[in-house]
Design an enzyme around this catalytic site. Sequence first.
Site, mmCIF file in Angstrom:
data_model
loop_
_atom_site.group_PDB
_atom_site.id
_atom_site.type_symbol
_atom_site.label_atom_id
_atom_site.label_comp_id
_atom_site.label_asym_id
_atom_site.label_seq_id
_atom_site.Cartn_x
_atom_site.Cartn_y
_atom_site.Cartn_z
ATOM 1 N N SER A 1 0.918 -1.037 -0.057
ATOM 2 C CA SER A 1 -0.047 0.134 0.068
ATOM 3 C C SER A 1 0.770 1.183 -0.044
ATOM 4 C CB SER A 1 -0.878 0.058 1.231
ATOM 5 O OG SER A 1 -1.962 0.933 1.078
ATOM 6 N N HIS B 1 -6.968 -6.014 -0.197
ATOM 7 C CA HIS B 1 -5.859 -5.039 0.070
ATOM 8 C C HIS B 1 -4.960 -5.519 1.009
ATOM 9 C CE1 HIS B 1 -3.972 -1.182 -0.185
ATOM 10 N NE2 HIS B 1 -3.963 -0.846 1.109
ATOM 11 N N ASP C 1 -8.797 -5.837 -4.444
ATOM 12 C CA ASP C 1 -8.380 -4.622 -3.655
ATOM 13 C C ASP C 1 -9.542 -3.465 -3.536
ATOM 14 O OD1 ASP C 1 -7.322 -2.262 -2.550
ATOM 15 O OD2 ASP C 1 -5.326 -3.265 -2.965
#
Length: 534
Positions: A189, A445, A405
Amino acid sequence: MRLITFTTVSLLLAASAAGNAAFQQRCSNLSSSFSAANTDIILADYVAKGTNITFPEPGNNCPKFTISLADMCRLRLNVTTSSTSSVIVEVFMPENWGSKGKRFLMTGNGGLGGCIQYNDMTYGTLLGFAVVGHDNGHAGDNGLPFLNKPQVVKDFAWRALYKAGKIGKKAINHFYPSSIRKSYYMGCSTGGRQGMKAAQEFPEEYDGIVAAAPSLDWNGVMAAPGHIFKAVGLPGSPTHLNLDQWNKVHQMVIRQCDGIDGVLDNVLEDPMKCEPRPEELLCGPGQTWASDQCLTSAQVAAVRKVYSPIYGNGGRLVHPRLNPLTREFFGYRASYGGVPSYIAEGWYRYAVFNDSNWSLHANFSLDAVDYDYQKDLFGIGTNKTDLTDAKNKGTRILMYHGLTDGLVTSENSYRYYEDVSRDMGLPSSQLDEFYRFFPISGLDHCYTGDGAWFVGGSVQYSPAGALDIDPSDSVLMTMVKWVEQGIAPETLMGRKLIGGTVQGARAHCKHPLKTTYKGVGDPNLPSSWDCGAA
Ligand SMILES: *[C@@H]1O[C@H](CO)[C@@H](O)[C@H](O)[C@H]1NC(C)=O
Ligand SMILES: *[C@@H]1O[C@H](CO)[C@@H](O)[C@H](O)[C@H]1NC(C)=O
Ligand SMILES: *[C@@H]1O[C@H](CO)[C@@H](O)[C@H](O)[C@H]1NC(C)=O
Ligand SMILES: *[C@@H]1O[C@H](CO)[C@@H](O)[C@H](O)[C@H]1NC(C)=O
Ligand SMILES: *[C@@H]1O[C@H](CO)[C@@H](O)[C@H](O)[C@H]1NC(C)=O
Ligand SMILES: *[C@@H]1O[C@H](CO)[C@@H](O)[C@H](O)[C@H]1NC(C)=O
Ligand SMILES: *[C@@H]1O[C@H](CO)[C@@H](O)[C@H](O)[C@H]1NC(C)=O
């Protein structure tokens, strides 16, 4: 014979205890023996495997403890980066480092963090890496420290990573009798963005970079939750869908798209081929959600907006669409639940507009998006597509991204990869030499998911059962094999880790090949799939 054995064991135990005592002594000596410019040593402590290390700092939402997975030396530093900014750096140095390849691992952060990824660090030490973590220039996953503090934003954009890496390497090379042999990076991320920033700007610092779900084109990544929040509105507004209604939409996407890959398993191998048609759920005259589980025209239009690319002023493509199938965990909470994303709001409010009263609800607009792009604070966009430096320096880059995601759409990673390919004039066969991208079906995610989501990557080691999985084909050790043995990965092994047990596995193929069902065999077995052309 018995006596000799007993003596040998005793001698070995004594030798190892003496080795351990010297290691401990060398560790605590660091507080006087190690020094670096602009650096204060907060502590230098030996930590035995199994120790509960606590981080009692009040006032931030970071993890408060981690369990050590190795006998190690822990060094905590405060590195001053300007007259108004500083970075907390942690260095975990396992005792067995010399016999484990003398490897360095740098870790990243997440969200607007702020939080040291201690679980990534302890996982690295379990594999014998000396690992560095840092707080990215401020404590907590929160944008408030950016207010009127451009130097703190600069640390967040790239400087904390760069400085922490330099100081960490210095400390490691000082502490052990020999020097680092190979250097790695692993993050997801914001941590994925940091890895790609290193690949773009200072690839010489790393031999291998593992970047997961990277928030590349950060300004577009920030625009997406603002745009989606506006599209669905607050709870109670005509365009809003509640969680049950989104679940209905997800069932619809599965009905319309799950068969595209030939296996009905709630996992889309190629969501790019999925163009959902939400009109399927439209209420007829007199029908309602309560009686018929259907959606109004305004709600259907909102779903279309969420699943469409975002175009800015002048028709410019700002950001690709959200993945057509996301899981509740991040998708609903972070994107389309009718709650302003604290990440996007914190970014615009504190870093971009320097105005505590700025809100996504009152102030988000395409003009705000333009303003953020124009400022592109300290190169936060991380959008450089010329990776010639990395190529020339021999740095290997492995990017992967979950295909469900709900926070950073995986389509953003495909887009970046193709941008690099065109900008450098290199087809995939040549990018493969140093840059490979693995789409991971059924991964949310960074972690969790309905498919073979577990690849042994950043922040994947918290869920139950993760540490029981053999790390030898984890993404990190896959990178080590690529760097140290020249064995480049064609697939990335994923495990379907659900409820603490492994319920299947899949070898995820390298883009642009597609993970393709052979038509026969148990879909939960890797042998039932191979890598095919698009
Ligand atoms: C630690 O420091 C002390 C005193 O400074 C010194 O006598 C000792 O040799 C050092 N030990 C190690 C293992 O470096
Ligand atoms: C570690 O210590 C913290 C703080 O005392 C405590 O909250 C946590 O439960 C402990 N963790 C374990 C696994 O013992
Ligand atoms: C780190 O050093 C800075 C000065 O550069 C200081 O303002 C800050 O409070 C220190 N942080 C900690 C946790 O000691
Ligand atoms: C932020 O806003 C404050 C108060 O409005 C102002 O004094 C300050 O100069 C601004 N800082 C920056 C970096 O724009
Ligand atoms: C923010 O709003 C508060 C109350 O609405 C007001 O008092 C304050 O002046 C505002 N601050 C700025 C920087 O506009
Ligand atoms: C944000 O919206 C409020 C309410 O409409 C407005 O008063 C304020 O000026 C806006 N702020 C900016 C920076 O546009
Ligand atoms: C990256 O973003 C900046 C700021 O928006 C822009 O000026 C630049 O052209 C972009 N670079 C690439 C390679 O797209």
